[in-house]
Design a protein around this motif. Structure first.
Motif, PDB file in Angstrom:
ATOM      1  N   ALA A 299       0.853  -1.187   0.000  1.00 18.49           N
ATOM      2  CA  ALA A 299       0.000   0.000   0.000  1.00 18.49           C
ATOM      3  C   ALA A 299       0.889   1.238   0.000  1.00 18.49           C
ATOM      4  CB  ALA A 299      -0.908   0.000   1.233  1.00 18.49           C
ATOM      5  N   LEU A 300       0.579   2.185  -0.863  1.00 20.36           N
ATOM      6  CA  LEU A 300       1.345   3.431  -0.950  1.00 20.36           C
ATOM      7  C   LEU A 300       1.075   4.293   0.281  1.00 20.36           C
ATOM      8  CD1 LEU A 300       3.073   5.251  -2.957  1.00 20.36           C
ATOM      9  CD2 LEU A 300       0.894   6.311  -3.569  1.00 20.36           C
ATOM     10  N   PHE A 301       2.145   4.810   0.897  1.00 17.48           N
ATOM     11  CA  PHE A 301       1.919   5.682   2.048  1.00 17.48           C
ATOM     12  C   PHE A 301       2.741   6.962   2.004  1.00 17.48           C
ATOM     13  CE2 PHE A 301       5.519   3.182   3.403  1.00 17.48           C
ATOM     14  CZ  PHE A 301       6.282   4.021   4.202  1.00 17.48           C
ATOM     15  N   ALA A 302       3.618   7.123   1.029  1.00 15.39           N
ATOM     16  CA  ALA A 302       4.356   8.389   0.919  1.00 15.39           C
ATOM     17  C   ALA A 302       4.923   8.545  -0.486  1.00 15.39           C
ATOM     18  CB  ALA A 302       5.472   8.461   1.953  1.00 15.39           C
ATOM     19  N   VAL A 303       4.967   9.808  -0.937  1.00 13.40           N
ATOM     20  CA  VAL A 303       5.524  10.142  -2.244  1.00 13.40           C
ATOM     21  C   VAL A 303       6.363  11.402  -2.104  1.00 13.40           C
ATOM     22  CG1 VAL A 303       5.043  10.695  -4.661  1.00 13.40           C
ATOM     23  CG2 VAL A 303       3.446   9.232  -3.379  1.00 13.40           C
ATOM     24  N   VAL A 304       7.619  11.335  -2.552  1.00 13.93           N
ATOM     25  CA  VAL A 304       8.434  12.549  -2.664  1.00 13.93           C
ATOM     26  C   VAL A 304       8.246  13.071  -4.085  1.00 13.93           C
ATOM     27  CG1 VAL A 304      10.764  13.506  -2.694  1.00 13.93           C
ATOM     28  CG2 VAL A 304      10.122  11.872  -0.921  1.00 13.93           C
ATOM     29  N   VAL A 305       7.836  14.312  -4.197  1.00 11.60           N
ATOM     30  CA  VAL A 305       7.500  14.924  -5.488  1.00 11.60           C
ATOM     31  C   VAL A 305       8.581  15.941  -5.865  1.00 11.60           C
ATOM     32  CG1 VAL A 305       5.830  16.380  -6.703  1.00 11.60           C
ATOM     33  CG2 VAL A 305       5.032  14.621  -5.098  1.00 11.60           C
ATOM     34  N   HIS A 306       9.078  15.845  -7.111  1.00  9.99           N
ATOM     35  CA  HIS A 306      10.001  16.858  -7.620  1.00  9.99           C
ATOM     36  C   HIS A 306       9.203  17.899  -8.396  1.00  9.99           C
ATOM     37  CE1 HIS A 306      12.857  18.784 -10.443  1.00  9.99           C
ATOM     38  NE2 HIS A 306      13.702  18.657  -9.432  1.00  9.99           N
ATOM     39  N   VAL A 307       9.408  19.159  -8.048  1.00 10.27           N
ATOM     40  CA  VAL A 307       8.731  20.277  -8.703  1.00 10.27           C
ATOM     41  C   VAL A 307       9.769  21.054  -9.513  1.00 10.27           C
ATOM     42  CG1 VAL A 307       7.346  22.355  -8.360  1.00 10.27           C
ATOM     43  CG2 VAL A 307       7.115  20.429  -6.763  1.00 10.27           C
ATOM     44  N   GLY A 308       9.586  21.157 -10.818  1.00  9.72           N
ATOM     45  CA  GLY A 308      10.543  21.874 -11.662  1.00  9.72           C
ATOM     46  C   GLY A 308      10.778  21.146 -12.959  1.00  9.72           C
ATOM     47  N   SER A 348       3.155  13.991 -16.776  1.00  8.56           N
ATOM     48  CA  SER A 348       2.482  14.687 -17.883  1.00  8.56           C
ATOM     49  C   SER A 348       2.347  13.778 -19.095  1.00  8.56           C
ATOM     50  CB  SER A 348       3.278  15.940 -18.273  1.00  8.56           C
ATOM     51  OG  SER A 348       3.554  16.725 -17.123  1.00  8.56           O
ATOM     52  N   ALA A 349       1.146  13.761 -19.667  1.00  7.30           N
ATOM     53  CA  ALA A 349       0.895  12.940 -20.855  1.00  7.30           C
ATOM     54  C   ALA A 349       1.549  13.540 -22.095  1.00  7.30           C
ATOM     55  CB  ALA A 349      -0.608  12.761 -21.073  1.00  7.30           C
ATOM     56  N   GLN A 350       1.881  14.839 -22.043  1.00  6.93           N
ATOM     57  CA  GLN A 350       2.533  15.506 -23.166  1.00  6.93           C
ATOM     58  C   GLN A 350       3.859  16.094 -22.700  1.00  6.93           C
ATOM     59  OE1 GLN A 350      -0.342  18.394 -24.401  1.00  6.93           O
ATOM     60  NE2 GLN A 350      -1.675  16.888 -25.409  1.00  6.93           N
ATOM     61  N   GLU A 351       4.801  16.200 -23.630  1.00  2.00           N
ATOM     62  CA  GLU A 351       6.143  16.656 -23.269  1.00  2.00           C
ATOM     63  C   GLU A 351       6.145  18.103 -22.794  1.00  2.00           C
ATOM     64  OE1 GLU A 351      10.678  16.945 -25.110  1.00  2.00           O
ATOM     65  OE2 GLU A 351       9.047  16.049 -26.292  1.00  2.00           O
ATOM     66  N   TYR A 352       5.400  18.949 -23.462  1.00  2.00           N
ATOM     67  CA  TYR A 352       5.381  20.365 -23.101  1.00  2.00           C
ATOM     68  C   TYR A 352       4.094  20.663 -22.337  1.00  2.00           C
ATOM     69  CZ  TYR A 352       9.128  20.479 -26.498  1.00  2.00           C
ATOM     70  OH  TYR A 352      10.299  20.221 -27.177  1.00  2.00           O
ATOM     71  N   THR A 353       4.249  20.969 -21.080  1.00  2.00           N
ATOM     72  CA  THR A 353       3.102  21.158 -20.208  1.00  2.00           C
ATOM     73  C   THR A 353       3.456  22.118 -19.081  1.00  2.00           C
ATOM     74  OG1 THR A 353       1.586  20.038 -18.691  1.00  2.00           O
ATOM     75  CG2 THR A 353       3.788  19.118 -18.885  1.00  2.00           C
ATOM     76  N   GLY A 354       2.445  22.684 -18.480  1.00  2.00           N
ATOM     77  CA  GLY A 354       2.683  23.579 -17.350  1.00  2.00           C
ATOM     78  C   GLY A 354       2.830  22.826 -16.040  1.00  2.00           C
TER      79      GLY A 354
END
Length: 371
Positions: A299-308, A348-354
Motif C-alpha cells: 500500500a502506498l503511504f508516501a511520495v516525494v514529489v520533484h517540482v521543476g 504529464s501525458a505531453q512533453e510540453y506542459t505547465g
C-alpha cells in the motif's frame, strides 16, 4: 505555521489521530531535498511507524549516555524525539542540528545548489546502517580474545563468540527497507543457470511515457540476451557463450522504496534532462512476475514529489498517508488533501506542459507487515 497548523487541526477536528504530530520542517535555503525525505520518509521514516518506534527507542536508550559521540543517527533520533514530544499537535520544528551534521558528513550537501532527494535518501540509510553496525561490532571490555571482532574478506566485521562466527548483523534499517535481488544468467549452450543474490534498499526503475509502475517493474525483470561482445563466461562450458540474463526480486522488503529515474543524460544536449513522463503509481501494488512469492501486496503511504523542469533547480514536496488521511508537506506548511489529488502527481501525458510536479520517490508498505 500557526495559521496553517490551526487550519489543519480544524480540518481534521475530532478525527485528529490520538498522539500523532504533524509538523513542518524549517527550510535553510536549499534543504527541501532533506525535508521532503524526512517528511516523506519518516512517513518512510517518521510516518513509517515501525522505523519511528525503533528510532525513538534508540533515542531513549542513549539519551543519558554523556560519552556518546554525536553522529547522523543520534541527530535524527533527537529530531524525531523533538517532534514526538511536542505538546502541540501541529507546528514547525527546526532540523538545524541534523542538517549541520549532514553537511559535515558529506561535502555533496554543503553547497547551495539544488540537491537530489534520492541521493540524500541513499546516503542517509547507508550511513545509519554503518553506524548501527559499528556500534554492534564495538566489543565491550573483555579479556576473552574470542569476543574480539574479526575482519572478513568483504570488509565487514563479524563478532566471534566462543570461536563461533555470528551471522551478519541485521539492523532495524535492514528489517524495514532491505530486500534481495537475484541476478540469474542462463547459458544458452548447456542451460546452466548461475544465480547471484544482492541486497537492495531501494529500486531504481527506468520509465517510459504513459506507463505504470507495474510495467516498469516488468521491464526491470525482463530477459536480456548476452551475445557478440557481451557474451557470458560459463564456468561449466569453460568458455564465452551466449546467455540470457534477468533480474528479479527474490525477497521483497517490508518497505518498498521505488525511485523513478526521471533524470536522463542526453548526449546531444550534453546534460541531464528531466523526463516529464506520466507514470501511474497505484495506491495498492502487487509484485506480479517479479518475485518467487507473487502474493506480496503493498500500500502506498508516501511520495516525494520533484517540482521543476530540470535536475539542477526545482523544489521537493511530499505526500503522506497517515491514519487514512493524505497530507501535503511543503517545508513549513502542512495541509490535508483528498486522496484523488495523488493522481495529479503521476506526470504529464505531453512533453510540453505547465505541470512540473511529478512523483519521484515512492514508499510502499507491505500489507503482510501490517497484519
Amino acid at each position: 505555521m500557526g495559521a496553517t497548523g490551526s487550519k489543519l487541526e480544524k480540518a481534521l477536528g475530532e478525527q485528529f489521530p490520538e498522539g500523532e504530530r504533524y509538523f513542518g520542517l524549517e527550510n535553510f535555503g536549499n534543504t527541501c531535498y532533506c525535508n521532503s525525505v524526512l517528511q516523506g520518509d519518516p512517513d518512510a521514516l517518521f510516518f513509517c511507524v515501525p522505523f519511528r518506534e525503533q528510532l525513538l527507542e534508540y533515542h531513549e536508550k542513549n539519551k543519558n549516555n554523556g560519552d556518546a559521540e554525536e553522529n547522523l543517527l543520534t541527530c535524527l533520533a533527537d529530531l524525531f524525539s523533538q517532534i514526538s514530544s511536542q505538546k502541540k499537535k501541529t507546528g514547525v520544528v527546526s532540523p538545524k542540528r541534523f542538517v549541520q551534521r549532514v553537511k559535515k558528513q558529506n561535502e555533496l550537501f554543503r553547497s547551495y545548489m539544488h540537491q537530489d532527494a534520492h541521493e540524500f535518501l541513499n546516503f542517509l540509510l547507508n550511513e545509519l546502517v554503518d553506524i548501527l553496525e559499528k556500534e554492534a561490532n564495538t566489543p565491550k571490555p573483555s579479556s576473552d580474545a574470542s569476543l574480539l571482532p574479526q575482519k572478513l574478506a568483504n570488509g565487514h566485521t563479524n563478532l566471534h563468540v566462543n570461536g563461533v562466527e555470528k551471522e551478519p548483523l541485521v539492523t532495524w534499517v535492514h528489517k524495514n527497507f532491505q530486500g534481495t535481488l537475484t541476478n540469474e544468467t542462463k547459458c544458452l549452450l548447456c542451460e546452466t543457470v548461475t544465480a547471484k543474490d544482492e541486497p537492495f534498499l531501494d529500486l531504481s526503475l527506468d520509465i517510459e511515457q504513459n506507463s505504470s509502475i507495474t510495467s516498469c517493474l516488468k521491464n526491470f525483470s525482463s530477459t536480456e540476451t548476452l551475445n557478440a561482445e557481451d557474451k557470458f563466461f560459463c564456468d561449466k562450458c569453460c568458455s564465452l557463450q551466449e546467455a540470457q540474463k534477468r533480474m528479479k526480486i527474490k525477497k521483497p522488503p517490508n518497505i518498498l522504496v521505488i525511485h523513478l529515474k526521471r533524470f536522463k543524460y542526453i548526449e546531444q544536449l550534453g546534460r541531464y534532462k528531466k523526463l516529464l513522463y506520466r507514470v501511474v503509481f497505484p495506491l495498492e501494488l502487487k509484485l506480479n512476475n517479479t518475485v518467487e512469492n507473487s502474493d506480496t501486496e503493498y500500500a502506498l503511504f508516501a511520495v516525494v514529489v520533484h517540482v521543476g523542469i530540470g535536475p539542477n533547480h526545482g523544489h521537493y514536496v511530499s505526500l503522506v498517508k497517515s491514519h487514512n488521511h493524505w497530507l501535503y508537506f511543503d517545508d513549513e506548511n502542512v495541509e490535508i488533501i483528498d486522496e484523488s489529488a495523488v493522481q495529479t502527481y503521476f506526470g504529464s501525458a505531453q512533453e510540453y506542459t505547465g505541470n512540473t510536479d511529478h512523483g519521484y520517490i515512492l514508499f510502499y508498505e507491505s500489507l503482510d507487515s501490517k497484519r
